[in-house]
Structure formats: C-alpha cells, structure tokens
Design a protein around this motif. Structure first.
Motif, PDB file in Angstrom:
ATOM      1  N   ARG A  11     -30.146  19.310 -14.163  1.00 27.72           N
ATOM      2  CA  ARG A  11     -30.838  17.859 -13.770  1.00 27.72           C
ATOM      3  C   ARG A  11     -29.899  16.825 -14.330  1.00 27.72           C
ATOM      4  NH1 ARG A  11     -35.540  20.764 -15.634  1.00 27.72           N
ATOM      5  NH2 ARG A  11     -36.994  20.723 -14.156  1.00 27.72           N
ATOM      6  N   ASP A  12     -28.680  17.181 -15.382  1.00 29.02           N
ATOM      7  CA  ASP A  12     -27.991  16.271 -15.730  1.00 29.02           C
ATOM      8  C   ASP A  12     -26.962  15.825 -14.559  1.00 29.02           C
ATOM      9  OD1 ASP A  12     -29.013  16.303 -18.388  1.00 29.02           O
ATOM     10  OD2 ASP A  12     -27.434  17.689 -19.059  1.00 29.02           O
ATOM     11  N   TYR A  13     -26.946  16.561 -13.709  1.00 25.40           N
ATOM     12  CA  TYR A  13     -26.055  16.253 -12.663  1.00 25.40           C
ATOM     13  C   TYR A  13     -26.673  15.894 -11.322  1.00 25.40           C
ATOM     14  CZ  TYR A  13     -22.336  18.945 -14.881  1.00 25.40           C
ATOM     15  OH  TYR A  13     -21.338  19.514 -15.675  1.00 25.40           O
ATOM     16  N   GLY A  14     -28.132  15.504 -11.550  1.00 24.42           N
ATOM     17  CA  GLY A  14     -28.987  15.027 -10.446  1.00 24.42           C
ATOM     18  C   GLY A  14     -29.367  16.003  -9.542  1.00 24.42           C
ATOM     19  N   GLU A  29     -23.372   8.700  -1.808  1.00 25.55           N
ATOM     20  CA  GLU A  29     -21.743   8.677  -1.869  1.00 25.55           C
ATOM     21  C   GLU A  29     -20.951   9.444  -2.819  1.00 25.55           C
ATOM     22  OE1 GLU A  29     -24.073   6.813  -3.106  1.00 25.55           O
ATOM     23  OE2 GLU A  29     -23.702   6.210  -5.191  1.00 25.55           O
ATOM     24  N   LEU A  30     -21.972   9.983  -3.646  1.00 26.87           N
ATOM     25  CA  LEU A  30     -21.405  11.030  -4.657  1.00 26.87           C
ATOM     26  C   LEU A  30     -21.454  12.629  -4.162  1.00 26.87           C
ATOM     27  CD1 LEU A  30     -22.448   9.471  -8.064  1.00 26.87           C
ATOM     28  CD2 LEU A  30     -20.002   9.230  -6.844  1.00 26.87           C
ATOM     29  N   SER A  31     -22.753  12.816  -3.716  1.00 26.32           N
ATOM     30  CA  SER A  31     -23.143  14.184  -3.657  1.00 26.32           C
ATOM     31  C   SER A  31     -23.267  14.730  -2.207  1.00 26.32           C
ATOM     32  CB  SER A  31     -24.202  14.777  -4.461  1.00 26.32           C
ATOM     33  OG  SER A  31     -25.362  13.899  -4.025  1.00 26.32           O
ATOM     34  N   GLY A  32     -23.238  13.750  -1.413  1.00 24.01           N
ATOM     35  CA  GLY A  32     -23.319  13.813   0.178  1.00 24.01           C
ATOM     36  C   GLY A  32     -22.106  13.961   0.767  1.00 24.01           C
ATOM     37  N   GLU A  33     -21.954  13.096   1.641  1.00 23.89           N
ATOM     38  CA  GLU A  33     -20.397  12.827   2.391  1.00 23.89           C
ATOM     39  C   GLU A  33     -19.432  13.574   1.808  1.00 23.89           C
ATOM     40  OE1 GLU A  33     -18.093  10.047   5.310  1.00 23.89           O
ATOM     41  OE2 GLU A  33     -20.111   9.348   4.239  1.00 23.89           O
ATOM     42  N   PRO A  34     -19.299  13.160   0.587  1.00 23.31           N
ATOM     43  CA  PRO A  34     -17.692  13.783   0.084  1.00 23.31           C
ATOM     44  C   PRO A  34     -17.735  15.201  -0.114  1.00 23.31           C
ATOM     45  CG  PRO A  34     -18.432  11.757  -1.146  1.00 23.31           C
ATOM     46  CD  PRO A  34     -19.501  12.156  -0.242  1.00 23.31           C
ATOM     47  N   ALA A 156     -12.517  24.149  -4.618  1.00 17.88           N
ATOM     48  CA  ALA A 156     -13.583  24.152  -5.810  1.00 17.88           C
ATOM     49  C   ALA A 156     -13.528  23.364  -7.138  1.00 17.88           C
ATOM     50  CB  ALA A 156     -13.848  25.790  -6.201  1.00 17.88           C
ATOM     51  N   ARG A 157     -12.648  23.203  -7.427  1.00 19.60           N
ATOM     52  CA  ARG A 157     -12.161  22.365  -8.555  1.00 19.60           C
ATOM     53  C   ARG A 157     -12.281  20.924  -8.350  1.00 19.60           C
ATOM     54  NH1 ARG A 157      -7.815  25.880  -9.393  1.00 19.60           N
ATOM     55  NH2 ARG A 157      -6.280  24.656  -8.624  1.00 19.60           N
ATOM     56  N   GLN A 158     -11.970  20.609  -7.069  1.00 19.04           N
ATOM     57  CA  GLN A 158     -12.393  19.245  -6.658  1.00 19.04           C
ATOM     58  C   GLN A 158     -13.944  18.972  -6.557  1.00 19.04           C
ATOM     59  OE1 GLN A 158      -9.971  16.965  -6.298  1.00 19.04           O
ATOM     60  NE2 GLN A 158     -11.551  15.304  -5.786  1.00 19.04           N
ATOM     61  N   ALA A 159     -14.572  19.996  -6.067  1.00 25.58           N
ATOM     62  CA  ALA A 159     -16.082  19.775  -6.219  1.00 25.58           C
ATOM     63  C   ALA A 159     -16.687  19.563  -7.577  1.00 25.58           C
ATOM     64  CB  ALA A 159     -16.663  20.835  -5.387  1.00 25.58           C
ATOM     65  N   VAL A 160     -16.290  20.250  -8.544  1.00 24.50           N
ATOM     66  CA  VAL A 160     -16.628  20.203  -9.898  1.00 24.50           C
ATOM     67  C   VAL A 160     -16.273  18.464 -10.246  1.00 24.50           C
ATOM     68  CG1 VAL A 160     -16.406  21.012 -12.229  1.00 24.50           C
ATOM     69  CG2 VAL A 160     -16.345  22.628 -10.355  1.00 24.50           C
ATOM     70  N   GLN A 161     -15.128  18.301  -9.869  1.00 29.89           N
ATOM     71  CA  GLN A 161     -15.031  16.894 -10.241  1.00 29.89           C
ATOM     72  C   GLN A 161     -15.855  15.666  -9.716  1.00 29.89           C
ATOM     73  OE1 GLN A 161     -10.712  16.003  -9.560  1.00 29.89           O
ATOM     74  NE2 GLN A 161      -9.953  17.538 -10.885  1.00 29.89           N
ATOM     75  N   LEU A 163     -18.931  16.607  -8.780  1.00 22.67           N
ATOM     76  CA  LEU A 163     -20.099  16.533  -9.458  1.00 22.67           C
ATOM     77  C   LEU A 163     -20.170  16.062 -10.911  1.00 22.67           C
ATOM     78  CD1 LEU A 163     -21.183  20.144  -8.105  1.00 22.67           C
ATOM     79  CD2 LEU A 163     -22.416  18.011  -7.677  1.00 22.67           C
ATOM     80  N   GLU A 164     -19.024  16.016 -11.551  1.00 17.27           N
ATOM     81  CA  GLU A 164     -19.092  15.356 -12.948  1.00 17.27           C
ATOM     82  C   GLU A 164     -19.066  14.188 -12.731  1.00 17.27           C
ATOM     83  OE1 GLU A 164     -19.066  16.563 -15.735  1.00 17.27           O
ATOM     84  OE2 GLU A 164     -18.622  18.918 -15.675  1.00 17.27           O
ATOM     85  N   LEU A 165     -18.550  13.358 -11.732  1.00 22.42           N
ATOM     86  CA  LEU A 165     -18.617  11.988 -11.521  1.00 22.42           C
ATOM     87  C   LEU A 165     -20.146  11.558 -11.178  1.00 22.42           C
ATOM     88  CD1 LEU A 165     -17.432   9.256 -10.882  1.00 22.42           C
ATOM     89  CD2 LEU A 165     -17.186   9.717  -8.523  1.00 22.42           C
ATOM     90  N   GLN A 166     -20.844  12.278 -10.675  1.00 20.26           N
ATOM     91  CA  GLN A 166     -22.367  11.882 -10.417  1.00 20.26           C
ATOM     92  C   GLN A 166     -22.865  12.282 -11.798  1.00 20.26           C
ATOM     93  OE1 GLN A 166     -24.534  12.871  -7.046  1.00 20.26           O
ATOM     94  NE2 GLN A 166     -25.705  14.336  -7.921  1.00 20.26           N
ATOM     95  N   ARG A 167     -22.575  13.411 -12.552  1.00 22.89           N
ATOM     96  CA  ARG A 167     -23.590  13.217 -13.809  1.00 22.89           C
ATOM     97  C   ARG A 167     -23.116  12.267 -14.718  1.00 22.89           C
ATOM     98  NH1 ARG A 167     -22.075  15.235 -18.770  1.00 22.89           N
ATOM     99  NH2 ARG A 167     -19.744  15.607 -18.084  1.00 22.89           N
ATOM    100  N   ARG A 168     -21.788  11.673 -14.844  1.00 23.55           N
ATOM    101  CA  ARG A 168     -21.661  10.566 -15.592  1.00 23.55           C
ATOM    102  C   ARG A 168     -22.180   9.311 -15.009  1.00 23.55           C
ATOM    103  NH1 ARG A 168     -15.908  13.043 -15.252  1.00 23.55           N
ATOM    104  NH2 ARG A 168     -15.658  14.211 -16.943  1.00 23.55           N
TER     105      ARG A 168
END
Length: 399
Positions: A11-14, A29-34, A156-161, A163-168
């Motif tokens: 949930r912290d990541y939306g 803009e964060l979790s969809g198209e990118p 995969a590491r880029q995907a984590v980044q 998702l971290e951006l979305q969390r922040r």
C-alpha cells in the motif's frame, strides 16, 4: 523469510492488495505508461511476445503492466512468479512443461495459458522487500543469452526505481495533505485564541487608560499603569502577528497587480513619505499575485526597515523588480543596520529575534509571515546585504 505485513508495505507503493480494492492513487505518469514502456523494452530485448510486471500480495498476483496480453489478477497459488520471486535471483526456464516447479501450473497446462519459455527477475528494493517480478514468456520453448538476461535484470532494477518514485510521491502527497489540515486547524485555533484573549486584554487596557486619567502623573501608580499598558499593547500586537502568520498563504486570489500601487498603499499604511524624495520609493512591475498578501508582505518588510534603521543615516527603502521567462523578482532594499550573514536564514524562522542593542520591539514573526506568503505563491525569499549597508529582501515569484 518473507517480510511481515506484505500488503501494508505494498500500500505504501500505491498498489492495491485485493481484487475488489481500487488502487490507492491514480498515478499513470508513474505506474502506468513508464512501466509498460519498460516491459515493452524487455520483450523486444529478449525476443519474447509477452511480458508483465507482477506484484505479489499475500494472496494474489496483480499485473500492473503488461505487453502482449491484458493485465489481470490471479490467486497467488496459481502464480508462476510467486514460486520463485523470493529466490533472490533471476529464473530462466527454457520449457516450463518439463520443469517440476511449473509443470502442473495452470499457466502451463492450458487451464489458464500454455506457457513454455519463462524468465523472471525479482523486483527487490534496497531495503530487501521484494515487490514482485518482471517476467517475459512465450508459448514455445526458447532461451536467453547471457547479455539478454543481464539486460532483463537491469530493467528490473529500473522498474524498482519507478515504483520507489511512486512510493515517495505518495508519501509527499500524504505529508502535504497533513500539512494542509494542520494549517487549517492552526488558523482556526489561532483565530479562536486571538478572539478569546483580545477581548479581556482590550478590557484591561481600557481600564488602564481610565486609571491613567484618574491618577496624577507624579503618583507612583502612574508608572505602573504605563508599564501595564505597554506590556498589554505588546501582547495585543503579538496576538495579531500570530493570527496573521497562521492565516497567510492559504486561499490565494491571484490577479494582475501593480507593484508601484501596492508600495504606495504601504507607505500610506505606515505613514511614510512616498516618491523619489520620500522614505519609500518604488519602480513599477506587473505581478500575478494575491493583492492583499503582497501588501502585507511589503508592509512587513518596510516596517522591519523602520524598526531596524541605522542611527547614522536617514532611512531609505527602495522597491524594484525585474521580470523574465522564469517569472518576476522583487527587491526590497533598505539602508538600515543590516543582518549578519550567519543570521539571514535564521531570522526567516518563526519567533526568531536578534535582540541587538537599539532594536525596536517585535514578535519575531514579521519575516516568517513574509516567507510564508512568498512560498504560498510558489516563490522564494532570501536576504542579502544592500550595497553600502542595509538589508535587501530578494523575492522570486514564478511566472
């Protein structure tokens, strides 16, 4: 060992955690198209027709980005990724139908799909929490070169980044909402306290004035009454400053405002002569700001100049401004005592006073109010030295 409270962390990541639960935030803009672009790149680099980013909850697998198929949800028990995403390394399976981990899986047997080639990389954060996986797959047997596997791991590491951006971003949005609520409560509280305290204080000051009228000037009580009156008036001024500080910044009503006209109004408010030969002078500049709050901003800055003027020269305050493609910058320059470089940032905080010899009375909120007004407009307030001595407030307003 899998982290405790997986769904809470997701949930912290939306990321929603049940099939009947809507996502906590709309952030395409964060979790969809990118993320979809990233999956598209993964499938092309690996030469596969299908790719997904899976989020694994306590009981489900949710596809948050997919290429070649429609994103969907399945039980965690049926998920292929849930079998290996906590392994800590990439999984590459040339033919899932003969791999004992996946041979009976409904995504392999034809019950849901007929996956043969399968490759996945865990989406592991810096803290060790594994969100899910990035995987590519095909309905026919295949393999990956070492270079292709390395590229999949990088993605995969880029995907984590992402998702971290979305969390922040969610954390920031939550903090901003809490701040708005806190400011609203502060304004309500300050207004109530100001009203509740001003009434008895005004009554006290009224009786002090009556007492001064009835007491001879040489009577000892006359001095006591003067001290009480002076202290009461300082308290009343402090209440007004607290009320202004709590209310400034909210509910902006922007309009085209003449800097020169507002400066003239401020001169009238403070009883200062205005114009080229006056104490206060101003250039003109059109600003897109809240008229009332600009007036309070300039009034506080000019009042500070009056309170902290130099004993060695007549007070002069010059207001000027420039505009460019970034917005507008307003300069309020006085020739007063100035502020030491070490104190220029500190005096912008609430209730900070320098307590220098000869300084006038103040609550320590004037510059804090100014800063609050400027930041509410999306701008910045800084202080620097005026050439020849004094302080210049540099106020930037975005376009």
């Amino acid at each position: 060992m899998e982290p405790v409270g997986r769904d809470g962390l997701l949930r912290d990541y939306g990321l929603a955690t049940r099939i009947d639960e809507a996502p906590l935030v709309n952030s395409p803009e964060l979790s969809g198209e990118p993320l979809e672009n990233l999956v598209e790149l993964a499938t092309r680099l690996c030469g596969m027709p299908y790719g997904v980013i899976n989020v694994v909850t306590s009981d489900e697998q949710r596809q948050v980005a997919a290429v070649g198929i429609d994103a969907g949800i399945c039980s965690r028990q049926d998920s292929m990724c849930s079998k290996v995403f906590l392994s800590g390394e990439a999984t590459v399976v040339p033919d899932a139908s003969i791999d004992p981990r996946f041979a009976a899986n409904p995504f392999v047997t034809g019950e849901i799909a007929a996956v043969r080639f399968y490759a996945s990389v865990p989406l592991e954060t810096a803290s060790g929490f594994v969100i899910g996986s990035l995987c590519v797959f095909s309905n026919s047997s295949a393999s990956l070169s070492d270079e292709q596997q390395e590229m999949l791991e990088i993605l995969a590491r880029q995907a984590v980044q992402l998702l971290e951006l979305q969390r922040r971003t969610l954390q920031l949005n939550s903090a901003l909402e809490e701040l708005r609520e806190s400011n609203a409560k502060l304004a309500e509280f300050a207004g109530r306290v100001s009203h509740d305290l001003r009434s008895p204080l005004t009554t006290i000051l009224g009786y002090v004035e009556l007492g001064e009228d009835d007491v001879e000037s040489d009577h000892p009580a006359a001095e006591y009454l003067q001290l009480i009156g002076a202290s009461g008036n300082r308290m009343l001024a402090m209440l007004e400053d607290v009320l202004h500080y709590s209310r400034m910044g909210g509910g902006l009503q922007r309009q085209r405002v003449s800097l020169q006209e507002v400066a003239s109004e401020v001169a009238g408010d403070l009883g200062l002569s205005y114009g080229a030969d006056g104490v206060l002078d101003s250039e003109d500049l059109k600003l897109h700001v809240d008229h009332g709050q600009l007036r309070i901003l300039l009034q506080n800055l000019v009042a500070n100049a009056v309170n902290y003027q130099s004993p060695d020269r007549d007070l002069k305050v010059r207001i000027s401004g420039i505009s460019n493609y970034h917005g507008a910058t307003v300069l309020v320059a006085d020739n007063g005592k100035g502020i030491a470089p070490a104190d220029r940032q500190r005096v912008l905080e609430p209730l900070v006073r320098l307590h220098r010899e000869g300084d006038g009375q103040g609550s320590g909120l004037g510059l804090a109010i100014c800063r609050r007004i400027v930041e509410a407009h999306g701008g910045e307030l800084t202080l620097k030295e005026t050439p020849g001595g004094g302080t210049t407030a540099v106020i930037s307003f975005p376009g």
